[in-house]
Enzyme design. Structure first.
Site: not given
Ligand code: ATP
Ligand code: MG
Length: 143
Positions: A114, A128
């Site tokens: 993403n 971080e």
């Molecule tokens: P980031 O921390 O990378 O900014 P976020 O805060 O939007 O993303 P988090 O819940 O922290 O989302 O999840 C960290 C990362 O783990 C997400 O960016 C995504 O790439 C991956 N991720 C989260 N949920 C899923 C899932 N259900 N399936 C696959 N990958 C996931």
């Protein structure tokens, strides 16, 4: 409102797709100031340390494999309300649910790949930033 910092990462898919310039352009256009930036490559282990909060999640292995699959670009950004505003700029974790005009909606292929990371709190942003940058690299930039 006081200035706030957030830690962004242009993830390996962003780098592979040749989107570093476009994503940085959007970030600057949205009013963020770049305080530190580098290109680096995480190992599976250091990616696991960065995302330690997700260690028990079913997607942890996929996440750390992806985050160590190529170079990434961590960036420290500063702006009023930076944490919330940056997450608005990038959009929802799943690009299918991200609002139109957001970086993830426009460029991300899937929930796993993403394009960009944004800190979820000011405290985590500090932790971080310290994961990628020495104190001297951050302090040297104080305005
Ligand atoms: P980031 O921390 O990378 O900014 P976020 O805060 O939007 O993303 P988090 O819940 O922290 O989302 O999840 C960290 C990362 O783990 C997400 O960016 C995504 O790439 C991956 N991720 C989260 N949920 C899923 C899932 N259900 N399936 C696959 N990958 C996931
Ligand atoms: Mg997160």
């Amino acid at each position: 409102m006081a200035k706030q910092r957030t830690l962004a990462i242009l993830k390996p898919d962003c780098v592979r797709k040749g989107l570093i310039g476009e994503v940085i352009r959007r970030i600057q256009e949205a009013g963020f100031t770049i305080k530190a930036m580098k290109m680096t490559r995480l190992t599976k282990q250091t990616a696991g340390g960065f995302y330690a909060v997700h260690r028990e999640k079913p997607f942890f292995d996929e996440l750390t494999t992806f985050m160590s699959s190529g170079p990434c670009v961590p960036v420290v950004l500063e702006k009023e309300n930076a944490i919330e505003d940056f997450r608005k700029l990038i959009g929802a974790t799943n690009p299918a649910n991200a609002e139109e005009g957001t970086i993830r909606r426009d460029f991300a292929d899937s929930m796993g790949e993403n394009i960009v990371h944004g800190s979820d709190s000011e405290e985590n942003g500090r932790i971080e930033a310290a994961y990628f940058f020495a104190e001297s690299e951050l302090v040297a930039n104080e305005s």
